[in-house]
Design an enzyme around this catalytic site. Structure first.
Site, PDB file in Angstrom:
ATOM      1  N   GLU A 210       0.894  -1.297   0.067  1.00 11.53           N
ATOM      2  CA  GLU A 210      -0.110   0.068  -0.016  1.00 11.53           C
ATOM      3  C   GLU A 210       1.098   1.172   0.023  1.00 11.53           C
ATOM      4  O   GLU A 210       1.264   1.769   1.060  1.00 11.53           O
ATOM      5  CB  GLU A 210      -0.857  -0.146   1.272  1.00 11.53           C
ATOM      6  CG  GLU A 210      -1.982  -1.228   1.211  1.00 11.53           C
ATOM      7  CD  GLU A 210      -3.072  -0.809   0.390  1.00 11.53           C
ATOM      8  OE1 GLU A 210      -3.323   0.330   0.002  1.00 11.53           O
ATOM      9  OE2 GLU A 210      -3.587  -1.916  -0.204  1.00 11.53           O
ATOM     10  N   CYS A 244      -1.944   9.718   2.671  1.00 12.13           N
ATOM     11  CA  CYS A 244      -1.648   9.000   1.180  1.00 12.13           C
ATOM     12  C   CYS A 244      -2.552   9.244   0.094  1.00 12.13           C
ATOM     13  O   CYS A 244      -2.134   9.308  -0.871  1.00 12.13           O
ATOM     14  CB  CYS A 244      -1.447   7.567   1.417  1.00 12.13           C
ATOM     15  SG  CYS A 244      -2.956   6.835   2.056  1.00 12.13           S
TER      16      CYS A 244
HETATM   17  P1  NAD Z   1       8.182   4.796   5.027  1.00  5.18           P
HETATM   18  O1  NAD Z   1       8.131   3.838   3.800  1.00  5.18           O
HETATM   19  O2  NAD Z   1       9.479   5.521   5.339  1.00  5.18           O
HETATM   20  O3  NAD Z   1       8.003   3.921   6.311  1.00  5.18           O
HETATM   21  C1  NAD Z   1       7.052   2.895   6.416  1.00  5.18           C
HETATM   22  C2  NAD Z   1       7.740   1.728   7.140  1.00  5.18           C
HETATM   23  O4  NAD Z   1       8.707   1.170   6.542  1.00  5.18           O
HETATM   24  C3  NAD Z   1       8.054   2.288   8.855  1.00  5.18           C
HETATM   25  O5  NAD Z   1       7.658   1.484   9.783  1.00  5.18           O
HETATM   26  C4  NAD Z   1       9.631   2.344   8.734  1.00  5.18           C
HETATM   27  O6  NAD Z   1      10.050   1.719   9.793  1.00  5.18           O
HETATM   28  C5  NAD Z   1       9.945   1.186   7.670  1.00  5.18           C
HETATM   29  N1  NAD Z   1      11.002   1.648   6.695  1.00  5.18           N
HETATM   30  C6  NAD Z   1      11.564   2.809   6.371  1.00  5.18           C
HETATM   31  N2  NAD Z   1      12.716   2.552   5.777  1.00  5.18           N
HETATM   32  C7  NAD Z   1      12.952   1.294   5.702  1.00  5.18           C
HETATM   33  C8  NAD Z   1      13.891   0.520   5.028  1.00  5.18           C
HETATM   34  N3  NAD Z   1      14.894   1.274   4.538  1.00  5.18           N
HETATM   35  N4  NAD Z   1      13.805  -0.702   5.105  1.00  5.18           N
HETATM   36  C9  NAD Z   1      12.913  -1.466   5.476  1.00  5.18           C
HETATM   37  N5  NAD Z   1      11.818  -0.652   6.273  1.00  5.18           N
HETATM   38  C10 NAD Z   1      11.870   0.378   6.268  1.00  5.18           C
HETATM   39  O7  NAD Z   1       6.646   5.595   5.026  1.00  5.18           O
HETATM   40  P2  NAD Z   1       6.206   6.483   6.089  1.00  5.18           P
HETATM   41  O8  NAD Z   1       7.084   7.809   5.910  1.00  5.18           O
HETATM   42  O9  NAD Z   1       5.808   6.009   7.446  1.00  5.18           O
HETATM   43  O10 NAD Z   1       4.878   6.965   5.422  1.00  5.18           O
HETATM   44  C11 NAD Z   1       4.575   7.831   4.436  1.00  5.18           C
HETATM   45  C12 NAD Z   1       4.498   7.175   3.010  1.00  5.18           C
HETATM   46  O11 NAD Z   1       3.237   6.337   3.222  1.00  5.18           O
HETATM   47  C13 NAD Z   1       3.797   7.922   2.006  1.00  5.18           C
HETATM   48  O12 NAD Z   1       4.290   7.717   0.564  1.00  5.18           O
HETATM   49  C14 NAD Z   1       2.222   7.590   1.752  1.00  5.18           C
HETATM   50  O13 NAD Z   1       1.713   7.959   0.613  1.00  5.18           O
HETATM   51  C15 NAD Z   1       2.624   6.103   2.159  1.00  5.18           C
HETATM   52  N6  NAD Z   1       1.226   5.478   2.819  1.00  5.18           N
HETATM   53  C16 NAD Z   1       0.421   5.020   2.129  1.00  5.18           C
HETATM   54  C17 NAD Z   1      -0.899   4.484   2.455  1.00  5.18           C
HETATM   55  C18 NAD Z   1      -1.608   3.358   1.632  1.00  5.18           C
HETATM   56  O14 NAD Z   1      -2.629   3.100   2.185  1.00  5.18           O
HETATM   57  N7  NAD Z   1      -1.417   3.184   0.336  1.00  5.18           N
HETATM   58  C19 NAD Z   1      -1.223   4.662   3.777  1.00  5.18           C
HETATM   59  C20 NAD Z   1      -0.280   5.593   4.543  1.00  5.18           C
HETATM   60  C21 NAD Z   1       0.906   6.139   3.886  1.00  5.18           C
END
Ligand code: NAD
Length: 459
Positions: A210, A244
């Site tokens: 997602e 998002c």
């Molecule tokens: P992110 O991708 O930075 O982090 C998400 C998760 O991944 C966190 O738990 C984090 O600890 C982990 N993570 C971060 N970097 C990582 C890495 N290098 N390797 C492994 N795991 C890692 O996202 P965010 O900043 O928490 O959220 C914002 C993003 O999420 C935006 O792009 C938003 O559009 C998207 N989002 C999508 C939905 C959806 O339902 N499609 C919902 C909410 C947010």
């Protein structure tokens, strides 16, 4: 404290006992989870407020309330969802009774983001448990108060071998991703989504991703601009723009630009006052890193309204940007903050050029009364889901599948779609033993012409 491999081993061993498949046990867990969450309502509202000043109203509607609805839905329908479904048999395999069984995958990893930290951790957890899986959940490290509360709630309801929350950042996430899972459900950025997909490929683990994207909001000259402004300002500034599916930028017919900008400014002031920093209803940006990122996006842009930044408070005011070049950084990445660029169009080709520049957004919004324009535009582009004449609200109907396409994600969930996501559909055919014509068995000589007739008859 057990190591990550030990936790997974204990969950896999527990899964093999078959007890997670017992529907009455799943129902008991869901009911216990619901009671625990209800008992923690105030703590949840407080945690989100401490994490980024999210108002109680927004937390109730978009986190607590939606989680309780999802639990109610699962509790009400689980017996029906989990039951094997009899489907029509084929003449080719006569005599048989054919079924689709919903079986759990096994041990599931759920990685959640920070922006709706309670909802986006709990909703997949609910459906993974409803489907009979065991779960390891990693909430976001950026919303510590909410993540700690999630851990407490899970500890109070589940044995470690059924569901556990493991808090931590990238290092923990990386270690988790290196394990052999039966399913991975990830919500977060497209960049990290690719890391998850690569890790999953190592073990051929099925995934739901997602992700995000730049969701456009098109407004033509037939729209009621007052209503457009009210709905867009609400959807853009909800959660401080950190949604998002927020309308990322507006694409307005050039003839209505002045009027829509006026209407947007009027609406922002009406809802959040002359100084939104003083409003109880306007959340903060999650951390200084994201403030810096938003500051960088504003660099060299023409600000029509707002643009006030207070780094010490992770605050950025609602901001309108005038016609950025589509090659500028603000039109290259998901904004994820209360900044709304306003771009104009005159022809459908103009719309096409801009939208295709950021292909396959998670959401798509169009305000218009022109049914032909709406139909043509909706059918032309690829996007996760959309709304005509409003924003965000498609998330609120659990009967609608929620998910992206291309860069905005793979797979879908919400309501029964979520239960199906965490269930493998197993084809089971029960053959009759009373009839076994020799036709399918060798020697085949002389049988092909009858075979042709059979397939012609079947159509
Ligand atoms: P992110 O991708 O930075 O982090 C998400 C998760 O991944 C966190 O738990 C984090 O600890 C982990 N993570 C971060 N970097 C990582 C890495 N290098 N390797 C492994 N795991 C890692 O996202 P965010 O900043 O928490 O959220 C914002 C993003 O999420 C935006 O792009 C938003 O559009 C998207 N989002 C999508 C939905 C959806 O339902 N499609 C919902 C909410 C947010």
């Amino acid at each position: 404290m057990k190591s990550i491999p030990e936790i997974i081993a204990s969950q896999k061993a527990h899964f093999l006992t078959q007890s997670t498949k017992d529907v009455s046990q799943r129902l008991q867990l869901l009911k216990a989870l619901k009671a625990e969450i209800i008992s923690k309502e105030q703590a949840i509202l407080d945690a989100l407020h401490s994490d980024f000043k999210k108002s109680a109203f927004e937390t109730y509607i978009s986190e607590f309330g939606l989680v309780i609805s999802e639990l109610n839905l699962a509790i009400k329908h689980l017996k029906k969802w989990a039951k094997p479904k009899r489907i029509t048999s084929s003449l080719l395999t006569f005599p048989s009774k054919d079924y689709i069984y919903k079986t759990p995958y096994g041990t599931v990893l759920i990685i959640a983001p920070w922006n709706y930290p309670f909802l986006l951790a709990m909703e997949p957890l609910i459906m993974a448990i409803a489907a009979g899986n065991t779960v390891v959940l990693k909430p976001s490290e950026l919303t510590q108060n909410t993540s700690q509360l999630i851990t407490q709630i899970i500890e109070a309801v589940f044995a470690e071998n059924t569901a556990i929350s493991i808090e931590g950042g990238v290092e923990t996430s990386t270690e988790l991703l290196a394990q052999n899972w039966d399913y991975i459900f990830f919500t977060g950025s497209t960049k990290v989504g690719k890391i998850v997909a690569k890790a999953a490929a190592e073990h051929l683990t099925p995934t739901t991703l997602e992700l995000g994207g730049k969701s456009p909001c098109i407004v033509d000259d037939t729209s009621n601009l007052k209503l457009v402004a009210r709905r867009v300002v609400w959807g853009k500034l909800f959660n401080g723009g950190q949604t998002c599916i927020a309308p990322d930028y507006m694409l307005v017919k050039s003839s209505i630009k002045t009027a829509i900008v006026e209407a947007l400014i009027h609406e922002i002031v009406k809802r959040y006052g002359d100084d939104p920093k003083l409003s109880q209803d306007f959340p903060r940006i999650i951390n200084s890193k994201n403030i810096d990122r938003l500051k960088r996006l504003l660099h060299d842009e023409t600000i029509l309204f707002g643009g006030t930044i207070d780094v010490s408070q992770n605050y950025i005011s609602p901001t309108l940007i005038d016609a950025p070049n589509i090659e500028n950084p603000i039109m290259q990445e998901e904004i994820f903050g209360p900044i709304l660029p306003i771009i104009t169009y005159d022809t459908e080709e103009d719309i096409e050029a801009i939208i295709l520049h950021n292909d396959t957004p998670l959401s798509f919004y169009i305000f218009s009364k022109n049914e032909t324009f709406i139909k043509n535009t909706i059918e032309k582009f690829r996007f996760g889901g959309g709304v005509i004449n409003d924003v965000l609200v498609h998330f609120g109907n659990a009967k609608l599948p929620f998910g992206g396409i291309g860069n905005s994600g793979i797979g879908k969930y919400h309501g029964k779609h979520g239960f199906d996501t965490f269930s493998h559909e197993q084809a089971i055919m029960k053959r009759g033993t009373w009839f076994d014509p020799s036709f399918r068995y060798a020697p085949y000589d002389g049988k092909i012409s009858l075979l042709r007739k059979v397939f012609k008859f079947l159509g």
